[in-house]
Design a protein around this motif. Structure first.
Motif, short mmCIF file in Angstrom:
data_model
loop_
_atom_site.label_atom_id
_atom_site.label_comp_id
_atom_site.label_asym_id
_atom_site.label_seq_id
_atom_site.Cartn_x
_atom_site.Cartn_y
_atom_site.Cartn_z
N GLY A 184 5.22 6.41 0.59
CA GLY A 184 4.66 5.74 -0.58
C GLY A 184 5.52 4.64 -1.15
N MET A 185 6.84 4.81 -1.05
CA MET A 185 7.73 3.78 -1.62
C MET A 185 7.51 2.44 -0.93
N TYR A 186 7.36 2.51 0.40
CA TYR A 186 7.13 1.27 1.15
C TYR A 186 5.74 0.72 0.88
N TYR A 187 4.85 1.63 0.47
CA TYR A 187 3.49 1.22 0.10
C TYR A 187 3.50 0.58 -1.29
#
Lengths: 270, 224
Positions: free
Chosen positions: A79-82
């Protein structure tokens, strides 16, 4: 998606088993199938019926376990990269909540459809306008309850973690089922004998889990169904569905607020 | 392009993580950040990327304020320490999934980025089955695949072997030449000294330009 399919298969297996357990019956009323799949007939509250209720919870608890962390899990991995790319995170959450609602409705539809189709396979199923109404009420009632609990689970997980959220949501549901045992004959809130029985019966509807027992409800279009004979608890399908709708809306609001305020740390908390 | 960090502070669980941090960063330059674990480097990067909201202060990109005029920096690629990718997807599928959000990187760009970090785009192994070094290379690939204007590399050498570190040095030099603004943190002072145009030192959430005094101070401590 794999987890969702497992939940659906499990729900279908439970409802199919329920209908098979009716035995060799030539004619089955559709309303009987629907009520049996919505926490049974429950003519009287006793240890056996409450145990059956707990067992009937299994597919729903499974759904809550998997889907109740579906939004939260993005905060742990990937999610962080999202999220550093996502220019409108509220829109993303709105979409995810929508997907959860669709999955909930699909899961409940599969649960009831598997029961009805199994009934049609082994017996002749008789439909009436009231039975269709009852099915519609039960689908709405169960889907909203499941949606509400999974949203609450996701919201709690954002503050704490997935283990805590499942324990809280499942624990509260099982606790309320256990509390229903206080209404048995001879217990503190006896609703069958004694002078205060009528007073105690009004307390049953303050237990949220009792609002999931279709047989204790009544509503327009289904009033004459014999299977809803326990309607003296004073619960109506309209009231239950409206209350669930309001609580679900509030839970979604809390989820959005929690998501908006939280820091995306990207560390797997559980 | 100028990225300005203006007096940002952040407190988590009553602990000051960032204390009045300020700095100005320009495109085409590499900025190095040195500091021990827990000094606030990762939190500063998270704040710049918009993943966390500072309690005070502003992050401004060419006059536009983060969290006011925009939710995230429009052209950013980053590696975040401790953040994993989707474990059930292959490396390429992870990148394809992430690339869909902005729709800038084509499949060709994704394959190029994977090749640039020395991996095979057709590798069928899921992310969870990759080695630590391969995972780190994939994270570098996702950071550069969209040719972003700003690249944040938080401990990019973690898990990389010697070849991997050389590869990273080349990538940082190439991206700098392309005109990207690069923020780089590392435990390894050599990496920073070789790659960075300017060096910042972080300690207890406070950021200082790493002038001779700070280096001397550090060296003195190490000798002790």
């Amino acid at each position: 998606m794999k987890n969702f399919l497992i939940c659906c298969l499990c729900a279908a297996a439970v409802s199919v088993t329920k209908v098979i357990s009716f035995g060799n019956v030539e004619l089955l009323n559709a309303d009987y199938i629907v009520v049996q799949c919505t926490f049974g007939y429950m003519e009287a509250i006793n240890t056996q019926t409450l145990l059956e209720m707990v067992l009937a919870m299994f597919p729903f608890l499974l759904f809550q376990m998997f889907e109740g962390i579906e939004i939260y899990r993005h905060m742990c991995v990937g999610g962080m990269y999202y999220f550093y790319r996502c220019s409108n995170r509220k829109k993303w959450l709105f979409k995810e909540t929508g997907v959860l609602a669709v999955k909930t409705a699909g899961f409940i539809l599969i649960y009831y459809m598997a029961a009805v189709l199994t009934g049609m396979f082994f017996s002749r199923v008789e439909w009436s306008k009231a039975a269709v109404m009852l099915l519609a009420y039960c689908i709405c009632m169960m889907a909203l309850w499941l949606f509400l609990t999974t949203v609450v689970m996701n919201a709690i997980a954002l503050f704490a973690n997935s283990s805590v959220s499942f324990t809280v949501v499942a624990g509260v549901q099982l606790l309320f089922i256990t509390l229903l045992s206080l209404f048995q004959e001879g217990r503190i809130f006896d609703i069958y004998t004694g002078t205060d029985a009528e007073k105690h019966i009004k307390l049953v509807k303050w237990n949220p889990m009792s609002h999931l027992v279709a047989a204790w409800h009544t509503g327009s279009g289904v009033m004459h169904l014999d299977i809803l004979g326990n309607s003296n608890y004073g619960m109506s399908f309209y009231g239950t569905i409206l209350a669930e709708l309001l609580f679900a809306a509030f839970a979604v609001f809390v989820l959005f607020e929690a998501f908006d305020r939280m820091d995306l740390m990207g560390e797997n908390r559980n | 392009m100028v990225l300005t960090v203006q007096n940002i502070s952040k407190t988590i669980k009553k602990r000051a993580i960032l204390c009045d941090v300020s700095g100005e960063f320009e495109s085409g330059k590499v900025y190095g950040f040195i500091g021990r674990n827990g000094s606030g480097k990762t939190m500063l990067f998270r704040a710049i990327s918009g993943l966390i909201k500072p309690d005070r202060g502003e992050i401004i990109l060419d006059g536009k304020r983060l969290h006011h005029d925009m939710d995230v920096l429009p052209s950013l690629g980053m590696i975040i320490e401790n953040a994993d990718m989707y474990p059930g997807l292959t490396g390429k599928k992870n990148l394809v999934y992430l690339a869909k959000i902005k729709g800038i990187a084509t499949e060709n760009d994704i394959c190029n980025a994977i090749t640039r970090v020395g991996l095979d785009p057709d590798d069928k192994r899921t992310y969870r089955k990759c080695s630590l070094g391969m995972k780190q290379r994939l994270k570098i690939a996702q950071a550069i695949m969209e040719k972003p204007d700003i690249i944040i590399l938080d401990e990019p050498t973690n898990g990389l072997d010697e070849d991997g570190v050389k590869l990273l040095h080349n990538i940082v030099s190439e991206e700098k030449k392309r005109g990207a603004l690069i923020l780089l943190s590392s435990h390894n002072k050599e990496d920073i000294e070789q790659l960075a145009d300017e060096v910042f030192y972080m300690k207890d959430g406070i950021m200082k330009r790493n002038d001779e005094n700070n280096l001397m101070h550090d060296k003195g401590k190490e000798n002790k």
